[in-house]
Structures are given as C-alpha cells and as structure tokens.
Design a protein around this motif. Structure first.
Motif, PDB file in Angstrom:
ATOM      1  N   LEU A   1      -5.528  -5.791  -1.578  1.00 47.88           N
ATOM      2  CA  LEU A   1      -4.586  -5.904  -2.441  1.00 47.88           C
ATOM      3  C   LEU A   1      -3.703  -6.953  -2.414  1.00 47.88           C
ATOM      4  CD1 LEU A   1      -3.357  -3.479  -4.127  1.00 47.88           C
ATOM      5  CD2 LEU A   1      -1.987  -3.162  -2.095  1.00 47.88           C
ATOM      6  N   ALA A   2      -3.381  -7.646  -1.159  1.00 49.07           N
ATOM      7  CA  ALA A   2      -2.849  -8.755  -1.297  1.00 49.07           C
ATOM      8  C   ALA A   2      -3.260  -9.845  -1.917  1.00 49.07           C
ATOM      9  CB  ALA A   2      -2.696  -9.300   0.187  1.00 49.07           C
TER      10      ALA A   2
ATOM     11  N   ILE B   1       1.757  12.136   0.806  1.00 43.94           N
ATOM     12  CA  ILE B   1       1.824  11.002   0.069  1.00 43.94           C
ATOM     13  C   ILE B   1       0.371  10.178  -0.200  1.00 43.94           C
ATOM     14  CG2 ILE B   1       2.684   8.455  -0.078  1.00 43.94           C
ATOM     15  CD1 ILE B   1       5.166   9.505   1.156  1.00 43.94           C
TER      16      ILE B   1
ATOM     17  N   VAL C   1       1.094  -1.335  -0.105  1.00 46.43           N
ATOM     18  CA  VAL C   1      -0.052  -0.124   0.209  1.00 46.43           C
ATOM     19  C   VAL C   1       0.789   1.567  -0.044  1.00 46.43           C
ATOM     20  CG1 VAL C   1      -1.403   1.458   1.387  1.00 46.43           C
ATOM     21  CG2 VAL C   1      -1.975  -1.176   1.157  1.00 46.43           C
TER      22      VAL C   1
ATOM     23  N   ARG D   1      -2.553  12.126  -0.167  1.00 45.87           N
ATOM     24  CA  ARG D   1      -3.104  12.833  -1.156  1.00 45.87           C
ATOM     25  C   ARG D   1      -2.818  12.437  -2.502  1.00 45.87           C
ATOM     26  NH1 ARG D   1      -5.474  17.545  -1.915  1.00 45.87           N
ATOM     27  NH2 ARG D   1      -5.097  18.274   0.133  1.00 45.87           N
ATOM     28  N   ALA D   2      -1.710  12.075  -2.760  1.00 44.20           N
ATOM     29  CA  ALA D   2      -1.320  11.653  -4.289  1.00 44.20           C
ATOM     30  C   ALA D   2      -1.957  10.323  -4.817  1.00 44.20           C
ATOM     31  CB  ALA D   2       0.240  11.647  -4.453  1.00 44.20           C
ATOM     32  N   ALA D   3      -2.074   9.510  -3.558  1.00 41.05           N
ATOM     33  CA  ALA D   3      -2.611   8.088  -3.880  1.00 41.05           C
ATOM     34  C   ALA D   3      -4.097   8.178  -3.786  1.00 41.05           C
ATOM     35  CB  ALA D   3      -2.361   7.163  -2.707  1.00 41.05           C
TER      36      ALA D   3
ATOM     37  N   ALA E   1      -7.057   2.443   2.170  1.00 43.19           N
ATOM     38  CA  ALA E   1      -6.088   1.842   3.065  1.00 43.19           C
ATOM     39  C   ALA E   1      -5.107   3.154   3.827  1.00 43.19           C
ATOM     40  CB  ALA E   1      -5.244   0.753   2.718  1.00 43.19           C
ATOM     41  N   ARG E   2      -4.691   3.763   2.610  1.00 45.13           N
ATOM     42  CA  ARG E   2      -3.587   4.884   3.098  1.00 45.13           C
ATOM     43  C   ARG E   2      -4.469   6.000   3.863  1.00 45.13           C
ATOM     44  NH1 ARG E   2       1.912   5.871   3.441  1.00 45.13           N
ATOM     45  NH2 ARG E   2       1.022   7.982   3.413  1.00 45.13           N
TER      46      ARG E   2
ATOM     47  N   ARG F   1       3.367  12.730  -8.782  1.00 41.77           N
ATOM     48  CA  ARG F   1       2.662  14.008  -8.467  1.00 41.77           C
ATOM     49  C   ARG F   1       3.632  15.180  -8.441  1.00 41.77           C
ATOM     50  NH1 ARG F   1      -1.690  17.003  -6.489  1.00 41.77           N
ATOM     51  NH2 ARG F   1      -1.286  17.929  -4.790  1.00 41.77           N
TER      52      ARG F   1
ATOM     53  N   ALA G   1       2.827   7.093  -6.701  1.00 43.29           N
ATOM     54  CA  ALA G   1       1.952   8.183  -6.721  1.00 43.29           C
ATOM     55  C   ALA G   1       2.438   9.543  -6.415  1.00 43.29           C
ATOM     56  CB  ALA G   1       0.429   7.846  -6.527  1.00 43.29           C
ATOM     57  N   ALA G   2       2.797   9.565  -5.257  1.00 40.61           N
ATOM     58  CA  ALA G   2       3.518  10.762  -5.024  1.00 40.61           C
ATOM     59  C   ALA G   2       4.672  11.234  -5.762  1.00 40.61           C
ATOM     60  CB  ALA G   2       3.899  10.643  -3.174  1.00 40.61           C
TER      61      ALA G   2
ATOM     62  N   ALA H   1      -5.950  -3.532   2.664  1.00 41.49           N
ATOM     63  CA  ALA H   1      -4.617  -4.075   2.370  1.00 41.49           C
ATOM     64  C   ALA H   1      -4.705  -5.583   1.984  1.00 41.49           C
ATOM     65  CB  ALA H   1      -3.846  -3.932   3.697  1.00 41.49           C
ATOM     66  N   ALA H   2      -5.791  -6.330   2.601  1.00 43.48           N
ATOM     67  CA  ALA H   2      -5.849  -7.778   2.593  1.00 43.48           C
ATOM     68  C   ALA H   2      -6.670  -7.925   0.969  1.00 43.48           C
ATOM     69  CB  ALA H   2      -6.877  -8.211   3.582  1.00 43.48           C
TER      70      ALA H   2
ATOM     71  N   GLU I   1       3.140  12.072   5.302  1.00 40.57           N
ATOM     72  CA  GLU I   1       2.291  10.967   5.095  1.00 40.57           C
ATOM     73  C   GLU I   1       1.174  11.410   4.446  1.00 40.57           C
ATOM     74  OE1 GLU I   1       2.403   7.679   5.904  1.00 40.57           O
ATOM     75  OE2 GLU I   1       3.811   7.329   7.437  1.00 40.57           O
TER      76      GLU I   1
ATOM     77  N   VAL J   1      -5.507   0.974  -2.424  1.00 40.60           N
ATOM     78  CA  VAL J   1      -4.386   1.586  -1.796  1.00 40.60           C
ATOM     79  C   VAL J   1      -4.868   2.840  -1.160  1.00 40.60           C
ATOM     80  CG1 VAL J   1      -2.267   2.979  -2.656  1.00 40.60           C
ATOM     81  CG2 VAL J   1      -2.844   0.588  -3.446  1.00 40.60           C
TER      82      VAL J   1
END
Lengths: 394, 379
Positions: free
Chosen positions: B373-374, B293, A295, B295-297, B321-322, A306, A302-303, B370-371, B290, B318
C-alpha cells in the motif's frame, strides 16, 4: 440503478460547474471553515459563492426534507453527493453543530413548530448553535449535571454553569441540558431546552488550551428566563434526546480525521524527510508506521460507510457510534503524531508566517481532546462492553 | 452499492453455515489431525460441497459452475473460518478455478472447469518458494526445450499439493527473480516424471506440501495464459485469494471472539464473572471494534474485486493486512482470556491460534500488504 447513475452524472456536472477551484483545496487554517450565524463573515469570495450555491440547492444538508431547507435526497443519493464532493476534494460549505448535532435530534423529538422555527435557519446558516452539556462536576458522568431550571409560569428560570462549550462565545443559540426535577433519579430529572445566547443572564468566558487557542468556553447562566415551549421532547425525558444527539456527535467526531482528496501522509513525510533511490521514505520505521496507519484509516472509512448502510437497512446497533468514536479519535491522534514526526523540527515552530502560526503543532495538540470530548475513549469502551457485548456489571 | 450482503448472499451464508456447522465443527478438524488422515479433509463432505454448488462457485455457468463472484467466495470462506474446516475450497475453487477461468484456453477450460465444479478435480497453486510470500521473486526455472519447456526448482507451502490432480505452477521463463516480466504459469500433472511431492504436516493441521521439479517436461499446450506474461493474471488471481483468506480470518476472528466473550461471562474468580473486570471489558470492547472495522474493509475489497478487479489491489491490501492484524489480536486475546484452559489441547481455542498464524502467511502477511500500500501511495 439507472436513476442513480443519472443522478451521479448530474451531481458531478453540477459540482464541477459550481464548486470554485479555491474550495477544492485542503483547508490550511481555521479561517477556511465557515460556521454561519448572525455575525458570520466569509473569509473569501469563493467561500461565499460556494456556500450560497449549496444553500440554494438545499445541499448544506442534502438528506433533510426540502420544507426545512434540505435537499430532500434519500440515503443513496446523499451518499452520492458525499462521494462526488470527496472526489473533487470539495470543502464542506458550512460546518455547523446545528447540522451535525441539533438537527437530527429536532427531526426526531421536536414539535412541528420547533422544526419550522429552527431547521430552516440551520440549513441557511443564519443561526450558529452551541452545546450546553458538560459541567465542572459532570464530565464523563454527564447525567450528574446540576444546572437548574425552575418553573415560573410559562417559563423556566435557569441557573448554573456549563464548561467545554465549543465556540459558545460565537454562538447565537444553545441546546442545553438542565435539571427540571431535582428529586428524581439522576437520569430522570433532565430536560433538553433551547435558548438564545443573547438572553439576559448568559455570559461566556473562553478557556485557553495547550494549543494556545480557545475553542471552548465556560458558560454561565444567572436567572436566565426561557419559555417552557422551548423544551424539546418530554419534560424530564431530556436524557433520551441527549443520548440520541450524542450518537450523532460521536459519529461526527469519529469522522473529524477524514481528509478527502489531500496528499497521502507518506508523501507529506517524504517532503520533509526525503526518499531513497526506490522512492521509499527515508525512515523505514516511520514508513512502516504510516503504512499501518493508512491501512487502518482505509478500513475505518469502509466501516463508516457500512455503518450508514446498516442504519439505512435498519440493522445498525445504536451504540455502534461509540465504537466509531473511539476508533476514529484514536486514529486521528495517531495521524497527528505521525505528522509531527514527519515534520521533525520544522513542525515545532509555533509563531511564524512560514508555519502558518504553528498550524501543525496546534492541530496536533487540539487532537488530544478528540478522545475526551463527546465521551472519553474509556467511556466509549464501557458503552460497547455494556450495550453491545452485554458483559456483566459494565 | 451498500456495504452489506444482498439477500441472496445472506441466503448463501446461511446454507454454508448450516452445512459446515453440522458436518465440520472444530471436532472434525481435530479428528482428521488425531487420526493422521491421509487426505487431510473429508472427500465425502467435498462431494456435498459440489452438490450444493460451492465447489464451482466461481466457475462460469457454461462450464457447469455457479458463475458467482468474490463476495460469494468470501461468504463461504468466512463460514469455513468459523469452524476451521479443512477444505479444498481455497486451492481448487478459488485460486485454481479463477486462474483457469481467466487465463485458460478454450480447451483447458472445458477440460478442467467442469470437473472442478463437479468436485472431481482437485487443483493446487504452486507459487511460494522462500520463507515469505514474494510472487515476483519466483525462481523456479522454465527453459524452452523442443516444443515445450523443462521445469527445474522447488515450491513450498503448496496448499493441497499432496492430493491435487492438477498443479498450477508459477515459473520463471525469462528475467531475474524480482522482475515482473518473465513469469509463466504451467499446468502440470503431479504424476509426471521428475515431480516429487512431500506432504508437510503444518502447525494448523491443514494441507500443505513441498514439491520439487527435476527436469519436468511440459508441452506448449500446458502453458496457462501468455508465456512470460503470467504476472498480470497471477496478480488478479492472488488478489481474489487474498480476499478469500481475509474472509476466512474474519470468520475465525469472530468465532474466537464469540467464544471468548462467552467465557468472560461464565468463568468466575474472586467471586464474580471475570467479564465484570474493567481491564478485560475494555480489551474485549477494543477487539470487537477491530473485528467490525476489519469486516467492513474485507467486504469493501470483495465488492471491489467484483466491480473493478483491476482497481481492487489497494482495497485488497488493506483487507488482508487488517485481517491478519485483527486475527492475530483475536487469537492472542482469546488464549490469554481463557487463562490456563486456553493453553490446553483439549480446548479448541488453540486450533484457532494455529490456523490464524498460517492464514497470516498465506498470500502475504500484514507487513507485506502494508508495504504494498505504501508503494502504491508513492512513499
């Protein structure tokens, strides 16, 4: 947009036709990296072919101007080349501090003559560069460096010692921080200068690391004579060049953990540990750690994307590369901890063909330097606190 | 596509921010909570939302909406997150509008979508049953009966369930809980015989309800999409909702962080601003990183939802979860760094902590995603 779609199609077709299959596999050893330079050797024929084709196309550095051997692409086009290379798992044709560090600084601060002399040799892989920044008593406090450059007619005479100089023993030239005005305040008396490592008075001594390898050297300067014309930017304003270059270095280090096209970490773990009937990794807690890692890794990618887009739009913060350096290196350390845990006792073997001479544990140990080199994690957090958050006294 | 907002999207953000910060600062939520407001949000403000085109943001233009996408929905949700504004936007304008647009018959669409866009219809998605979000574990039964179905079972955490004019109910018409096949969506009148709605006052003072269905009769006309094939539509709708909630959490995190950094600069102890202490500086810097990052995701996921909805699932997992992990960290650091003041009800920071906890559970927490994604990555 239509033009970009066409460009993407052509790029894909060109890469498909020109990237040898061997160059689309994940790297497994140090030999898979081509560094260029006067003494460069290709470890395989496909490596040579791939490098030369990319060089001839100008794509060792797609976004540099064509007059310096670059591809002359704009930001969007260069991004497409990166994306299409990643899509087929294509290796970088060359790894070069000239490209990732010196080049951007020369493009911004160099004279036209300096650009014409050095940049084409970087894009063509003819000269390998190293970085003379840290000294035994100037690590995190880099600006306290003491290597002296004394004026002597049209030249400087350089004396002092650098440390942690990556691959200094293989490098042809060095970009180096030297003190040109010892009386000035520590940030104000530094100059950024270039010279040939074969100059009289330069010597190097590799440092053996915990990985059993020696990627770094001690570098000694004993009355090295360098023309004043080799100073990049203004004399005594070298700290500006140094900081600008560090932003690029940090961006590069933050991306060192990126693995385009390789197998997911969880599957690598399953190779050693096995899976249950539902196909889940047979170690629930490790699976959870890897999933959380995945994750964070996807979010960091992505960051990074960006950050480039923000910079292109003129909205980026110059200190943000410190944020990315911090996060990227901590993440890469996590990746290698997980790889070690995934491999169990098989990941402990240090000397054997079976283990590629301990490739996994040596890589794991190497990553511990990621959060130290180019500015420690603590220094990065301090920069973010001061320059982005504007916290008092930071 | 650059991972930035376009000019139009930035303008949308500015107008949403202006409206929300003017009319619904955190004090607005506090007032609704303290007065035990029966609706749980401001209908007047919702009418303004509709006038500005926000209520029908995702509704196609031919049905009276703005026909915009996930990125725009995320832009509005982020502003909602900054002030914790209680609003039907998530349940009605995102989840329900998307489900109706994607799965609705021509008649269903023309009946409901214009009313959503004009702010006259509130809708709610009745999905979760157990303590955790597990869409495929739906067990509320739909049994064929004459020309229609009979519904039996219970739902929980139905956002806006007690004020909705229309319920979108996920039911199991075939198969066993846990199976992908056999889910069907129904449009149910909340006033229908056998529907019992209990408003549940939640920790965050936002709307939720428990709804039970006791032999509720619905006709075939009330099926939304395919019988037994609801999972496909539901998956896309939930992903959109997850992107929206993740955006809300980005706005929430950034606001908490902004307030916390301001406090670090203003609060003095030991003769200096507490923001001068390196222990706090480094934690603040880490949190900032954090959030950026995340925000981008989240933007990456929203763009994927617009350009390639079927391929967006991993990016959405992603993002959610983030966003959950980041918001959790942001509110915990927010309270801790505010010291004793952070523990008081008088201070707003606790409202953010409470809302973050709810957002984390909504549509799947960080562990769930997360699970997922796994599993997608084969381990």
């Amino acid at each position: 947009m239509a033009d970009l779609d066409t460009f993407r199609r052509e790029t894909r077709a060109w890469l498909e036709a020109n990237c040898p299959p061997e160059m689309r596999r994940p790297m497994t050893s140090d030999e898979d990296t081509f560094w260029g330079g006067r003494n460069a050797k290709f470890s395989s024929e496909p490596q040579r072919i791939w490098f030369e084709r990319m060089r001839d196309k100008g794509w060792t550095v797609p976004h540099w101007p064509t007059e310096y051997g670059g591809g002359g692409l704009d930001g969007e086009e260069a991004k497409i080349v990166r994306q299409e290379m990643a899509a087929i798992g294509a290796r970088a044709p060359i790894t070069s501090f000239g490209i990732s560090m010196l080049g951007p600084a020369l493009l911004k601060y160099g004279t036209e003559a300096q650009k014409r002399e050095h940049l084409p040799k970087i894009t063509a892989g003819l000269i390998r560069w190293c970085q003379g920044y840290s000294e035994p008593n100037a690590g995190s406090d880099l600006a306290s460096l003491q290597t002296r450059a004394e004026s002597d007619g049209d030249d400087y005479i350089i004396n002092g010692q650098k440390i942690w100089t990556s691959y200094a023993n293989y490098a042809d030239w060095i970009f180096c921080l030297v003190r040109t005005d010892p009386a000035a305040k520590k940030h104000d008396g530094i100059s950024f200068i270039l010279f040939d490592m074969t100059s009289k008075g330069v010597s190097t001594k590799p440092i053996l690391l915990i990985s059993g390898r020696s990627p770094f050297c001690e570098t000694f300067f004993d009355n090295v004579r360098v023309p004043k014309a080799n100073v990049v930017g203004t004399v005594n304003r070298g700290w500006d060049v140094a900081k600008y270059l560090l932003q690029h270095e940090r961006a590069m280090i933050s991306g060192m953990g990126e693995r385009g096209g390789s197998r997911p970490l969880g599957q690598v773990a399953a190779d050693s540990i096995g899976s249950d009937a539902q196909g889940r990794l047979d170690d629930a807690l490790l699976r959870a750690d890897i999933a959380t890692f995945d994750v964070d890794e996807a979010a960091l990618a992505a960051a990074a994307e960006r950050m480039v887009d923000l910079a292109k739009a003129g909205q980026g913060h110059p200190a943000f590369s410190s944020a990315m350096k911090y996060y990227g290196t901590e993440l890469n350390k996590r990746r290698h901890e997980l790889l070690m845990s995934s491999g169990g006792i098989d990941a402990l073997e240090w000397e054997s063909e079976r283990s590629h001479e301990g490739a996994r544990p040596r890589a794991w140990l190497r990553t511990k330097a990621n959060s130290i080199e180019g500015g420690t994690s603590e220094v990065m957090l301090g920069i973010v606190a001061k320059r982005i958050l504007d916290l008092p006294g930071a | 596509m650059p991972l930035l907002l376009t000019e139009e999207q930035s303008m949308l953000r500015d107008s949403a921010r202006g409206l929300i910060s003017d009319h619904a600062p955190v004090a607005h939520l506090r007032k609704l909570r303290d007065s035990r407001d029966e609706t749980g949000f401001s209908r007047e403000l919702w009418a303004t939302f509709a006038e500005m085109g926000f209520a029908g943001l995702l509704v196609p233009e031919e049905h009276g909406g703005s026909g915009l996408g996930a990125v725009e929905a995320g832009v509005v949700m982020e502003e909602i997150g900054r002030t914790l504004m209680p609003s039907p936007f998530l349940a009605t304008s995102v989840l329900s509008a998307a489900a109706l647009t994607r799965a609705g018959s021509a008649a269903q669409k023309s009946e409901h979508l214009p009313k959503i866009a004009s702010g006259k219809l509130l809708a709610a998605l009745a999905l979760d049953e157990g303590a955790k979000h597990r869409p495929l574990h739906t067990s509320l039964q739909a049994v064929r009966s004459g020309n229609g179905f009979r519904l039996n079972g219970a739902k929980a955490m139905v956002v806006d369930g007690h004020v909705a004019d229309l319920l979108l109910v996920v039911a199991r018409s075939a198969g066993a809980p846990g199976e992908r096949n056999g889910l069907t969506l129904f449009l149910v009148d909340p006033k229908a015989k056998g529907v019992a709605i209990e408003r549940t006052i939640m920790v965050d003072a936002h709307n939720a309800a428990r709804i039970s269905f006791d032999n509720v009769e619905v006709t075939a006309d009330h099926v939304l999409g395919e019988v037994d094939g609801g999972a496909a539509v539901l998956g896309g709708v939930l992903d959109l909702g997850r992107g929206a909630v993740a955006s809300e959490m980005v706005g929430l995190s950034e606001e908490v962080f902004g307030r916390t950094v301001a406090y670090l600069k203003e609060r003095k102890q030991f003769g200096k601003a507490i923001g001068e202490f390196q222990a706090l500086q480094h934690r603040a810097a880490h949190l900032y990183i954090e959030i950026e990052i995340t925000r981008a995701a989240v933007l990456k996921a929203l763009q994927a939802l617009d350009s390639d909805p079927a391929g967006a699932t991993a990016a959405v997992a992603v993002a959610k979860a983030r966003a959950g992990a980041t918001a959790t960290r942001a509110v915990q650091e927010g309270v801790q760094m505010h010291g004793g003041m952070g523990m008081t009800d008088q201070f707003d920071i606790g409202f953010f902590m409470k809302r973050a906890r709810v957002c984390e559970e909504l549509l799947g927490d960080a562990n769930y995603h997360a699970a997922q994604l796994a599993a997608m990555r084969g381990y």
